[in-house]
Scaffold this active site. Structure first.
Site, PDB file in Angstrom:
ATOM      1  N   GLY A 108       3.247   7.275  -7.608  1.00 50.60           N
ATOM      2  CA  GLY A 108       4.141   6.433  -6.822  1.00 50.60           C
ATOM      3  C   GLY A 108       5.411   6.093  -7.576  1.00 50.60           C
ATOM      4  N   ASP A 133       1.594   3.380   0.545  1.00 52.36           N
ATOM      5  CA  ASP A 133       2.616   2.392   0.936  1.00 52.36           C
ATOM      6  C   ASP A 133       3.847   3.016   1.598  1.00 52.36           C
ATOM      7  OD1 ASP A 133       0.915   0.644  -0.353  1.00 52.36           O
ATOM      8  OD2 ASP A 133       2.087   0.585  -2.201  1.00 52.36           O
ATOM      9  N   MET A 175      -2.340  -3.469   3.331  1.00 51.45           N
ATOM     10  CA  MET A 175      -1.637  -3.218   2.070  1.00 51.45           C
ATOM     11  C   MET A 175      -0.196  -2.764   2.317  1.00 51.45           C
ATOM     12  SD  MET A 175      -4.270  -1.400  -0.524  1.00 51.45           S
ATOM     13  CE  MET A 175      -5.278  -2.378  -1.633  1.00 51.45           C
ATOM     14  N   GLY A 176       0.478  -2.429   1.261  1.00 49.11           N
ATOM     15  CA  GLY A 176       1.851  -1.948   1.379  1.00 49.11           C
ATOM     16  C   GLY A 176       2.749  -2.401   0.255  1.00 49.11           C
ATOM     17  N   ARG A 264      -7.416   2.799   1.139  1.00 56.40           N
ATOM     18  CA  ARG A 264      -7.058   3.800   0.139  1.00 56.40           C
ATOM     19  C   ARG A 264      -8.175   4.800  -0.105  1.00 56.40           C
ATOM     20  NH1 ARG A 264      -4.551   0.691  -4.972  1.00 56.40           N
ATOM     21  NH2 ARG A 264      -6.189   1.711  -6.146  1.00 56.40           N
TER      22      ARG A 264
HETATM   23  O1  F6P Z   1       0.455   1.062  -4.168  1.00 53.84           O
HETATM   24  C1  F6P Z   1      -0.748   1.216  -3.534  1.00 53.84           C
HETATM   25  C2  F6P Z   1      -1.497  -0.061  -3.477  1.00 53.84           C
HETATM   26  O2  F6P Z   1      -2.698   0.194  -2.840  1.00 53.84           O
HETATM   27  C3  F6P Z   1      -0.752  -1.236  -2.820  1.00 53.84           C
HETATM   28  O3  F6P Z   1      -0.767  -1.149  -1.433  1.00 53.84           O
HETATM   29  C4  F6P Z   1      -1.487  -2.404  -3.403  1.00 53.84           C
HETATM   30  O4  F6P Z   1      -0.687  -3.544  -3.425  1.00 53.84           O
HETATM   31  C5  F6P Z   1      -1.775  -1.949  -4.782  1.00 53.84           C
HETATM   32  O5  F6P Z   1      -1.769  -0.535  -4.770  1.00 53.84           O
HETATM   33  C6  F6P Z   1      -3.091  -2.403  -5.360  1.00 53.84           C
HETATM   34  O6  F6P Z   1      -3.145  -1.951  -6.673  1.00 53.84           O
HETATM   35  P1  F6P Z   1      -4.366  -1.992  -7.691  1.00 53.84           P
HETATM   36  O7  F6P Z   1      -5.072  -0.685  -7.570  1.00 53.84           O
HETATM   37  O8  F6P Z   1      -3.719  -2.123  -9.017  1.00 53.84           O
HETATM   38  O9  F6P Z   1      -5.226  -3.150  -7.317  1.00 53.84           O
END
Ligand code: F6P
Length: 337
Positions: A108, A133, A175-176, A264
Protein backbone atom coordinates in the site's frame (compact mmCIF):
# COMPACT_ATOMS: atom_id res chain seq x y z
CA UNK A 1 17.68 -11.80 -14.62
CA UNK A 2 16.96 -12.67 -11.00
CA UNK A 3 14.06 -10.96 -9.26
CA UNK A 4 12.73 -10.92 -5.70
CA UNK A 5 9.10 -10.47 -4.67
CA UNK A 6 7.84 -9.26 -1.30
CA UNK A 7 4.48 -8.27 0.15
CA UNK A 8 4.39 -5.59 2.83
CA UNK A 9 1.77 -3.78 4.94
CA UNK A 10 -1.69 -5.13 5.74
CA UNK A 11 -2.60 -8.24 3.78
CA UNK A 12 -5.42 -8.14 1.26
CA UNK A 13 -7.14 -10.53 -1.13
CA UNK A 14 -5.27 -10.75 -4.43
CA UNK A 15 -1.65 -10.65 -3.21
CA UNK A 16 -1.14 -14.33 -4.05
CA UNK A 17 -2.66 -13.81 -7.49
CA UNK A 18 -0.07 -11.04 -7.97
CA UNK A 19 2.82 -13.19 -6.77
CA UNK A 20 1.65 -15.86 -9.21
CA UNK A 21 1.26 -13.30 -12.02
CA UNK A 22 4.72 -11.84 -11.51
CA UNK A 23 6.41 -15.20 -10.87
CA UNK A 24 4.87 -17.28 -13.63
CA UNK A 25 5.35 -14.54 -16.23
CA UNK A 26 8.96 -14.10 -15.12
CA UNK A 27 9.76 -17.82 -15.20
CA UNK A 28 7.68 -19.00 -18.15
CA UNK A 29 7.76 -16.01 -20.49
CA UNK A 30 11.04 -14.29 -19.69
CA UNK A 31 13.14 -17.16 -18.29
CA UNK A 32 14.02 -15.22 -15.12
CA UNK A 33 14.95 -16.64 -11.72
CA UNK A 34 12.47 -15.73 -9.00
CA UNK A 35 12.74 -15.70 -5.23
CA UNK A 36 10.10 -14.87 -2.64
CA UNK A 37 11.06 -12.77 0.37
CA UNK A 38 9.23 -13.52 3.62
CA UNK A 39 7.46 -11.02 5.91
CA UNK A 40 7.94 -7.88 3.85
CA UNK A 41 11.10 -5.86 4.44
CA UNK A 42 11.94 -7.99 7.51
CA UNK A 43 12.75 -10.84 5.14
CA UNK A 44 15.12 -8.61 3.22
CA UNK A 45 16.85 -7.56 6.43
CA UNK A 46 17.27 -11.23 7.46
CA UNK A 47 17.63 -12.82 4.04
CA UNK A 48 14.59 -14.94 4.84
CA UNK A 49 13.78 -16.15 1.33
CA UNK A 50 12.50 -19.04 -0.77
CA UNK A 51 13.15 -19.96 -4.38
CA UNK A 52 10.09 -20.10 -6.62
CA UNK A 53 9.58 -22.45 -9.53
CA UNK A 54 6.48 -22.81 -11.64
CA UNK A 55 5.06 -25.58 -9.45
CA UNK A 56 5.44 -23.64 -6.21
CA UNK A 57 3.33 -20.88 -7.74
CA UNK A 58 0.44 -23.19 -8.56
CA UNK A 59 -2.78 -23.38 -6.58
CA UNK A 60 -2.50 -19.92 -5.05
CA UNK A 61 -4.61 -17.82 -7.43
CA UNK A 62 -7.72 -17.98 -5.26
CA UNK A 63 -5.98 -17.95 -1.86
CA UNK A 64 -6.51 -15.01 0.49
CA UNK A 65 -3.65 -13.48 2.48
CA UNK A 66 -0.10 -13.84 1.21
CA UNK A 67 1.97 -17.02 1.02
CA UNK A 68 5.05 -14.86 1.64
CA UNK A 69 3.73 -13.38 4.86
CA UNK A 70 3.80 -9.65 5.51
CA UNK A 71 4.80 -7.08 8.11
CA UNK A 72 4.53 -3.36 8.68
CA UNK A 73 8.32 -3.00 8.87
CA UNK A 74 9.36 0.44 7.59
CA UNK A 75 13.15 0.36 7.20
CA UNK A 76 13.47 4.14 6.90
CA UNK A 77 11.37 4.95 9.96
CA UNK A 78 13.76 4.35 12.84
CA UNK A 79 16.57 6.81 12.38
CA UNK A 80 19.77 6.45 14.34
CA UNK A 81 21.18 9.31 16.39
CA UNK A 82 23.34 10.24 13.40
CA UNK A 83 20.14 10.86 11.44
CA UNK A 84 20.67 7.75 9.32
CA UNK A 85 18.94 4.40 9.58
CA UNK A 86 21.23 1.41 9.11
CA UNK A 87 18.38 -0.78 7.84
CA UNK A 88 18.32 0.61 4.28
CA UNK A 89 22.06 -0.12 4.01
CA UNK A 90 21.51 -3.71 5.20
CA UNK A 91 18.73 -4.10 2.66
CA UNK A 92 20.93 -2.74 -0.12
CA UNK A 93 23.76 -5.09 0.87
CA UNK A 94 21.45 -8.13 1.04
CA UNK A 95 19.89 -7.21 -2.30
CA UNK A 96 23.35 -7.26 -3.83
CA UNK A 97 24.45 -10.44 -2.02
CA UNK A 98 21.29 -12.21 -3.22
CA UNK A 99 22.24 -11.21 -6.76
CA UNK A 100 18.93 -9.50 -7.42
CA UNK A 101 18.35 -7.47 -10.56
CA UNK A 102 15.03 -6.13 -9.34
CA UNK A 103 12.76 -6.18 -6.29
CA UNK A 104 8.97 -6.25 -6.72
CA UNK A 105 7.23 -4.55 -3.79
CA UNK A 106 3.56 -5.44 -3.42
CA UNK A 107 2.01 -3.06 -0.93
CA UNK A 108 0.00 0.00 0.00
CA UNK A 109 0.95 3.64 0.48
CA UNK A 110 3.65 3.01 3.09
CA UNK A 111 5.22 0.25 1.01
CA UNK A 112 5.26 2.33 -2.18
CA UNK A 113 6.91 5.15 -0.25
CA UNK A 114 9.61 2.78 1.04
CA UNK A 115 9.96 1.33 -2.47
CA UNK A 116 10.57 4.83 -3.82
CA UNK A 117 13.23 5.49 -1.19
CA UNK A 118 15.00 2.19 -1.93
CA UNK A 119 14.89 3.07 -5.59
CA UNK A 120 16.55 6.41 -4.79
CA UNK A 121 19.29 4.43 -3.00
CA UNK A 122 20.08 2.73 -6.28
CA UNK A 123 18.05 -0.49 -6.13
CA UNK A 124 15.96 -1.57 -9.11
CA UNK A 125 12.38 -1.53 -7.86
CA UNK A 126 8.95 -2.11 -9.35
CA UNK A 127 5.90 -1.42 -7.17
CA UNK A 128 2.52 -3.13 -7.35
CA UNK A 129 -0.27 -1.29 -5.49
CA UNK A 130 -2.47 -3.32 -3.16
CA UNK A 131 -5.00 -2.39 -0.50
CA UNK A 132 -8.62 -2.95 0.34
CA UNK A 133 -8.78 0.81 1.07
CA UNK A 134 -8.39 1.81 -2.63
CA UNK A 135 -6.53 4.93 -1.50
CA UNK A 136 -3.26 4.69 -3.43
CA UNK A 137 -2.60 7.79 -5.45
CA UNK A 138 -1.91 7.25 -9.14
CA UNK A 139 -4.07 4.19 -9.76
CA UNK A 140 -7.80 4.19 -10.44
CA UNK A 141 -8.34 1.00 -8.45
CA UNK A 142 -6.45 -1.45 -6.27
CA UNK A 143 -7.08 -5.17 -5.95
CA UNK A 144 -8.60 -6.14 -2.60
CA UNK A 145 -11.10 -3.30 -2.81
CA UNK A 146 -13.70 -5.18 -4.83
CA UNK A 147 -13.51 -8.17 -2.48
CA UNK A 148 -13.84 -5.96 0.60
CA UNK A 149 -16.81 -4.14 -0.94
CA UNK A 150 -18.47 -7.50 -1.69
CA UNK A 151 -17.98 -8.66 1.91
CA UNK A 152 -19.20 -5.39 3.41
CA UNK A 153 -22.20 -5.28 1.07
CA UNK A 154 -23.23 -8.78 2.04
CA UNK A 155 -22.98 -7.79 5.70
CA UNK A 156 -25.15 -4.71 5.11
CA UNK A 157 -27.70 -6.85 3.23
CA UNK A 158 -27.88 -9.14 6.25
CA UNK A 159 -28.27 -6.23 8.65
CA UNK A 160 -31.36 -5.02 6.76
CA UNK A 161 -33.54 -7.93 7.85
CA UNK A 162 -32.61 -7.80 11.51
CA UNK A 163 -32.89 -3.98 11.54
CA UNK A 164 -36.34 -4.17 10.00
CA UNK A 165 -37.54 -6.95 12.32
CA UNK A 166 -36.53 -5.04 15.46
CA UNK A 167 -37.23 -1.55 14.09
CA UNK A 168 -33.69 -0.54 15.00
CA UNK A 169 -30.99 1.68 13.61
CA UNK A 170 -28.05 -0.48 12.58
CA UNK A 171 -24.70 1.27 12.38
CA UNK A 172 -22.01 -0.64 10.54
CA UNK A 173 -18.38 0.42 10.62
CA UNK A 174 -16.21 -0.48 7.66
CA UNK A 175 -12.46 -0.17 7.09
CA UNK A 176 -10.72 2.25 4.78
CA UNK A 177 -8.13 4.01 6.98
CA UNK A 178 -8.35 7.75 6.13
CA UNK A 179 -10.44 7.11 2.99
CA UNK A 180 -14.14 6.45 2.58
CA UNK A 181 -14.06 4.27 -0.54
CA UNK A 182 -15.32 1.07 1.08
CA UNK A 183 -18.03 2.96 2.99
CA UNK A 184 -19.18 4.74 -0.18
CA UNK A 185 -19.26 1.68 -2.46
CA UNK A 186 -20.60 -0.84 0.07
CA UNK A 187 -22.99 1.72 1.55
CA UNK A 188 -24.50 2.52 -1.83
CA UNK A 189 -24.57 -1.11 -2.98
CA UNK A 190 -26.14 -2.14 0.33
CA UNK A 191 -28.86 0.52 0.18
CA UNK A 192 -27.71 2.43 3.28
CA UNK A 193 -29.75 5.43 4.44
CA UNK A 194 -26.81 7.33 5.92
CA UNK A 195 -23.17 7.06 4.75
CA UNK A 196 -20.44 8.88 6.65
CA UNK A 197 -17.07 9.40 4.99
CA UNK A 198 -13.92 10.98 6.47
CA UNK A 199 -13.58 13.20 3.41
CA UNK A 200 -16.96 14.90 3.84
CA UNK A 201 -17.37 15.40 7.59
CA UNK A 202 -20.82 15.23 9.15
CA UNK A 203 -23.36 17.08 11.22
CA UNK A 204 -25.03 14.80 13.80
CA UNK A 205 -28.24 16.83 13.61
CA UNK A 206 -28.58 16.07 9.89
CA UNK A 207 -27.98 12.37 10.54
CA UNK A 208 -30.65 12.27 13.25
CA UNK A 209 -33.04 14.29 11.12
CA UNK A 210 -32.68 11.75 8.28
CA UNK A 211 -33.46 8.86 10.62
CA UNK A 212 -36.45 10.62 12.23
CA UNK A 213 -37.81 11.64 8.80
CA UNK A 214 -37.68 8.01 7.73
CA UNK A 215 -39.54 6.98 10.89
CA UNK A 216 -42.21 9.61 10.14
CA UNK A 217 -42.54 8.24 6.62
CA UNK A 218 -43.29 4.79 8.04
CA UNK A 219 -39.76 3.42 7.86
CA UNK A 220 -38.95 2.60 11.45
CA UNK A 221 -35.49 1.22 10.77
CA UNK A 222 -32.35 2.67 9.19
CA UNK A 223 -28.94 1.50 8.06
CA UNK A 224 -25.99 3.78 8.75
CA UNK A 225 -22.60 2.99 7.19
CA UNK A 226 -19.66 4.63 8.89
CA UNK A 227 -16.07 4.68 7.63
CA UNK A 228 -13.55 3.92 10.35
CA UNK A 229 -11.68 7.13 9.52
CA UNK A 230 -14.40 9.66 10.46
CA UNK A 231 -13.57 11.89 13.38
CA UNK A 232 -15.56 11.87 16.62
CA UNK A 233 -15.34 13.96 19.79
CA UNK A 234 -14.32 10.93 21.89
CA UNK A 235 -11.55 8.42 21.32
CA UNK A 236 -13.95 5.50 21.00
CA UNK A 237 -14.73 3.60 17.80
CA UNK A 238 -16.66 5.87 15.43
CA UNK A 239 -19.57 3.42 15.20
CA UNK A 240 -19.84 3.41 18.99
CA UNK A 241 -20.07 7.20 19.14
CA UNK A 242 -22.52 7.48 16.22
CA UNK A 243 -24.77 4.71 17.59
CA UNK A 244 -25.04 6.33 21.02
CA UNK A 245 -25.59 9.78 19.54
CA UNK A 246 -28.42 8.50 17.32
CA UNK A 247 -30.14 6.56 20.12
CA UNK A 248 -29.97 9.53 22.50
CA UNK A 249 -31.30 12.03 19.99
CA UNK A 250 -33.97 9.94 18.24
CA UNK A 251 -35.03 7.53 20.97
CA UNK A 252 -34.83 4.71 18.42
CA UNK A 253 -33.01 1.61 19.66
CA UNK A 254 -29.63 1.45 17.91
CA UNK A 255 -26.90 -1.18 17.57
CA UNK A 256 -23.46 -1.16 16.03
CA UNK A 257 -21.45 -3.75 14.10
CA UNK A 258 -17.75 -3.45 13.37
CA UNK A 259 -16.81 -5.58 10.35
CA UNK A 260 -13.06 -5.37 10.98
CA UNK A 261 -10.66 -7.89 9.52
CA UNK A 262 -13.39 -9.99 7.93
CA UNK A 263 -13.18 -7.44 5.10
CA UNK A 264 -9.54 -8.35 4.48
CA UNK A 265 -9.65 -12.11 4.86
CA UNK A 266 -10.52 -14.94 2.51
CA UNK A 267 -10.58 -15.46 -1.23
CA UNK A 268 -10.27 -12.59 -3.69
CA UNK A 269 -13.24 -11.90 -5.98
CA UNK A 270 -12.86 -12.88 -9.66
CA UNK A 271 -12.45 -9.16 -10.47
CA UNK A 272 -9.57 -8.84 -7.99
CA UNK A 273 -7.91 -12.05 -9.22
CA UNK A 274 -7.88 -10.74 -12.78
CA UNK A 275 -6.75 -7.26 -11.76
CA UNK A 276 -3.90 -8.74 -9.68
CA UNK A 277 -2.92 -11.08 -12.51
CA UNK A 278 -2.77 -8.21 -15.01
CA UNK A 279 -0.78 -5.94 -12.69
CA UNK A 280 1.61 -8.79 -11.88
CA UNK A 281 2.20 -9.57 -15.54
CA UNK A 282 2.77 -5.91 -16.41
CA UNK A 283 5.15 -5.50 -13.45
CA UNK A 284 7.29 -8.29 -14.91
CA UNK A 285 7.16 -6.67 -18.33
CA UNK A 286 8.49 -3.43 -16.80
CA UNK A 287 11.39 -5.41 -15.31
CA UNK A 288 12.17 -7.08 -18.64
CA UNK A 289 12.23 -3.64 -20.26
CA UNK A 290 14.43 -2.35 -17.39
CA UNK A 291 11.92 0.35 -16.52
CA UNK A 292 12.65 0.56 -12.81
CA UNK A 293 11.55 2.96 -10.08
CA UNK A 294 7.96 2.73 -11.24
CA UNK A 295 4.61 1.47 -9.92
CA UNK A 296 2.16 -0.31 -12.19
CA UNK A 297 -1.26 1.32 -12.10
CA UNK A 298 -4.71 1.23 -13.65
CA UNK A 299 -5.77 4.11 -15.86
CA UNK A 300 -9.35 3.26 -16.72
CA UNK A 301 -9.16 -0.17 -18.34
CA UNK A 302 -5.49 0.18 -19.24
CA UNK A 303 -2.49 -0.95 -17.20
CA UNK A 304 0.18 1.75 -17.15
CA UNK A 305 2.95 2.80 -14.79
CA UNK A 306 4.06 5.94 -12.96
CA UNK A 307 7.28 6.92 -11.17
CA UNK A 308 7.34 5.81 -7.51
CA UNK A 309 8.56 9.31 -6.62
CA UNK A 310 5.18 10.68 -7.77
CA UNK A 311 3.20 8.30 -5.56
CA UNK A 312 4.99 8.88 -2.26
CA UNK A 313 3.22 10.86 0.44
CA UNK A 314 -0.09 11.23 -1.40
CA UNK A 315 -3.54 9.71 -0.82
CA UNK A 316 -6.37 9.13 -3.26
CA UNK A 317 -9.49 10.24 -1.42
CA UNK A 318 -13.19 10.37 -2.25
CA UNK A 319 -14.23 13.76 -3.61
CA UNK A 320 -17.69 15.33 -3.06
CA UNK A 321 -18.37 15.31 -6.81
CA UNK A 322 -18.16 11.49 -7.01
CA UNK A 323 -21.14 10.33 -9.06
CA UNK A 324 -22.29 7.87 -6.40
CA UNK A 325 -22.53 10.76 -3.93
CA UNK A 326 -24.37 12.99 -6.37
CA UNK A 327 -26.86 10.26 -7.34
CA UNK A 328 -27.20 9.11 -3.73
CA UNK A 329 -28.03 12.61 -2.50
CA UNK A 330 -30.71 12.97 -5.16
CA UNK A 331 -32.29 9.79 -3.79
CA UNK A 332 -32.39 11.10 -0.24
CA UNK A 333 -29.33 9.34 1.13
CA UNK A 334 -27.65 11.38 3.85
CA UNK A 335 -23.90 11.88 3.50
CA UNK A 336 -23.67 13.67 6.81
CA UNK A 337 -24.42 17.23 5.75
O1 F6P B 1 -4.90 -0.56 5.01
C1 F6P B 1 -5.68 -1.67 5.18
C2 F6P B 1 -6.29 -1.71 6.53
O2 F6P B 1 -7.04 -2.87 6.61
C3 F6P B 1 -7.12 -0.47 6.92
O3 F6P B 1 -8.38 -0.50 6.33
C4 F6P B 1 -7.10 -0.57 8.41
O4 F6P B 1 -7.28 0.68 9.00
C5 F6P B 1 -5.73 -1.07 8.68
O5 F6P B 1 -5.30 -1.75 7.52
C6 F6P B 1 -5.61 -2.02 9.85
O6 F6P B 1 -4.26 -2.32 9.99
P1 F6P B 1 -3.57 -3.39 10.95
O7 F6P B 1 -3.41 -4.64 10.15
O8 F6P B 1 -2.25 -2.79 11.27
O9 F6P B 1 -4.46 -3.57 12.13
Amino acid sequence: MKIGILSSGGDCPGINATIRGVGKTAIMHYGMDVIGIHSGFIGLLNKDIQAFDERSLSGILNLGGTILGTSREKPFRKMLASGESEKPQIILQNYEELGLDCLVCIGGNGTQKTAGMLSALGMNIVGVPKTIDNDIWGTDITFGFDTAVNIATEAIDRLHSTASSHKRVMVVEVMGHHAGWIALYAGMAGGADVILLPELGYDMEKVNETILNRAHRGKPYSIVVVAEGITTPDKKRPSDYITRAIEEATGIESRDTVLGYIQRGGNPSPFDRNLATRLGGHATELIAKKQFGRMVCMNGEKVESIPLSEVAGKLKLVTPDHDLIIQGKRMGICFGK
